[in-house]
Every structure is written in structure tokens, then in C-alpha cells.
Design an enzyme around this catalytic site. Structure first.
Site, PDB file in Angstrom:
ATOM      1  N   HIS A  34      29.797  -2.017  28.124  1.00  0.00           N
ATOM      2  CA  HIS A  34      29.823  -3.482  28.268  1.00  0.00           C
ATOM      3  C   HIS A  34      30.986  -3.938  29.161  1.00  0.00           C
ATOM      4  O   HIS A  34      31.473  -5.048  29.029  1.00  0.00           O
ATOM      5  CB  HIS A  34      29.914  -4.144  26.896  1.00  0.00           C
ATOM      6  N   HIS A  38      27.330  -6.461  33.298  1.00  0.00           N
ATOM      7  CA  HIS A  38      26.490  -5.468  32.621  1.00  0.00           C
ATOM      8  C   HIS A  38      25.227  -6.119  32.061  1.00  0.00           C
ATOM      9  O   HIS A  38      25.140  -7.333  31.947  1.00  0.00           O
ATOM     10  CB  HIS A  38      27.273  -4.768  31.503  1.00  0.00           C
ATOM     11  N   ASP A  40      22.690  -6.231  28.796  1.00  0.00           N
ATOM     12  CA  ASP A  40      22.475  -5.914  27.389  1.00  0.00           C
ATOM     13  C   ASP A  40      21.005  -5.570  27.194  1.00  0.00           C
ATOM     14  O   ASP A  40      20.133  -6.396  27.491  1.00  0.00           O
ATOM     15  CB  ASP A  40      22.800  -7.122  26.493  1.00  0.00           C
ATOM     16  N   HIS A  44      21.063  -3.269  21.810  1.00  0.00           N
ATOM     17  CA  HIS A  44      22.420  -3.741  21.517  1.00  0.00           C
ATOM     18  C   HIS A  44      22.472  -4.427  20.149  1.00  0.00           C
ATOM     19  O   HIS A  44      23.450  -4.281  19.415  1.00  0.00           O
ATOM     20  CB  HIS A  44      22.872  -4.685  22.628  1.00  0.00           C
ATOM     21  N   HIS A 144      21.938 -13.807  20.890  1.00  0.00           N
ATOM     22  CA  HIS A 144      21.482 -12.513  21.410  1.00  0.00           C
ATOM     23  C   HIS A 144      20.116 -12.147  20.816  1.00  0.00           C
ATOM     24  O   HIS A 144      19.184 -11.782  21.529  1.00  0.00           O
ATOM     25  CB  HIS A 144      22.473 -11.396  21.068  1.00  0.00           C
ATOM     26  N   GLU A 156      25.605 -10.153  31.544  1.00  0.00           N
ATOM     27  CA  GLU A 156      26.886 -10.741  31.161  1.00  0.00           C
ATOM     28  C   GLU A 156      27.959 -10.292  32.150  1.00  0.00           C
ATOM     29  O   GLU A 156      27.816  -9.278  32.823  1.00  0.00           O
ATOM     30  CB  GLU A 156      27.271 -10.312  29.740  1.00  0.00           C
TER      31      GLU A 156
END
Length: 197
Positions: A34, A38, A40, A44, A144, A156
Site C-alpha cells: 500500500h 496503489h 486496493d 484487502h 471500502h 489510492e
């Protein structure tokens, strides 16, 4: 570079594993998945969710919209998104005051649960965020989970300080680290790109 919570252990580092006396230099890159910009993957937060190599790369190529929300101080709520012309299948990159921070700010602007639900309703294909996380202090990480459960990809760690709001072509390909819940991504925005329509 800024890392989550400013923890030194999260800083990327290079370890020399072979050097010039042996003919050439080779290094090993050590970094959390992370780190920096990056992606996700669903794994995750979702047990049994897709890992990086299972994410459809078509979601990470195509048109995107950069939305200027730099006037918001704490969190993006659903009502902050109502004025945006969000179309089904769109990829949204959120430019907030986070883009102007050069160090980790524990009070970064984050995405609320209501905004995540609204993005699901609008059927976006992905979002990009200019902090190292879309959530700050939300117990159970609802933003999320709401997005990832619907197959909405999350980028992100974007840096949008120099990027004007508007439409771009997006190329955001993660390192294909098999089994990983996240991976570094090099994100490129293309102006006037007709190839990615």
C-alpha cells in the site's frame, strides 16, 4: 515520500544484493503493498475477494473525470457529489486538499459511507483518491467494503496538485503481484486521448 501514518517502517527501501565488483549492481525493492500510488483489490477487506492479478485491467483503462473538491475540509458526503455529472461506467478521480500535502496528514479528507453508497448507485467503475486511504477513522471500513463488494476499483495515493479538473484518458496498471491484496500502480492521465474512448 509520504507513507501511511508517517511510519518509518512503511518507507520503501533498496537493498543491494549484488554490486559492481561482481560485474553489475542489482537491488531488491522492499515496500508495503500500500505504498505510494496503489490499487486496493477486493481481498484487502473481503475474505475470499479477488487479489491483484484477478482484477480486470479493462476497469483501469479508459476515460476518467477529475473532480475538484478542494474546498471540502473533512469528508466527502453524498451531497458533495450531486452537482457532478456522474455517468454509469465512469472512473472518478477526486482532487481534494490532500493533493497539496507533502507529508502524511492524519486529518486527510476522506470518503464517507454515504458518498460510497451514492457512487454505487451511480454505477461508477472506479475511483481514485489523493490520500493513502479513502477512510480515516471509520470503524469496520464501510466505504471500502461498499465499493469493493460492487466490483468498484479503488486507486489510492494519487498526486493531483498539478492536474486541472476535466476529462482524461486513464492508464493505471498495477504490478501483477499474485495473491496480493494491493499493489503499486503507475497512473498516467492522457489529454485529448481518443484511443481510450
Amino acid at each position: 515520500m509520504p507513507v501511511y501514518k508517517g511510519e518509518p517502517s512503511r518507507q520503501p527501501r533498496l537493498e543491494i544484493i549484488r554490486d559492481y565488483p561482481s560485474g553489475a549492481r542489482e537491488t531488491r525493492l522492499i515496500l508495503p503493498s500500500h505504498t505510494g500510488t496503489h490499487l486496493d483489490a477486493p481481498a484487502h477487506f473481503l475474505p475470499g475477494g479477488k487479489t491483484i492479478e484477478q482484477v480486470d485491467l479493462n476497469l483501469l483503462l479508459g476515460k476518467c473525470q477529475v473532480a475538484d473538491l478542494t474546498g471540502i475540509e473533512e469528508k466527502i458526503e453524498a451531497e458533495n457529489l450531486w452537482s457532478l455529472d456522474i455517468k454509469a461506467g465512469e472512473f472518478l478521480l477526486f482532487k481534494t486538499r490532500n493533493s497539496y500535502q507533502d507529508v502524511f496528514d492524519p486529518c486527510f479528507v476522506y470518503l464517507s459511507e454515504s458518498a460510497a453508497r451514492y457512487l454505487v448507485e451511480r454505477k461508477v467503475r472506479g475511483i481514485g483518491w489523493d490520500a493513502l486511504g479513502i477512510e480515516r477513522a471509520q470503524p469496520e471500513h464501510p466505504s471500502h467494503k461498499i465499493l469493493l463488494e460492487q466490483g468498484i476499483v479503488i486507486l489510492e495515493g494519487l498526486r493531483l496538485k498539478e492536474v486541472e479538473p476535466g476529462e482524461y484518458g486513464l492508464v493505471a496498471l498495477p504490478l501483477p503481484v499474485w495473491g496480493a491484496e494491493a499493489a503499486p500502480v503507475r497512473v498516467v492521465l492522457l489529454e485529448g486521448c481518443i484511443v481510450l474512448s
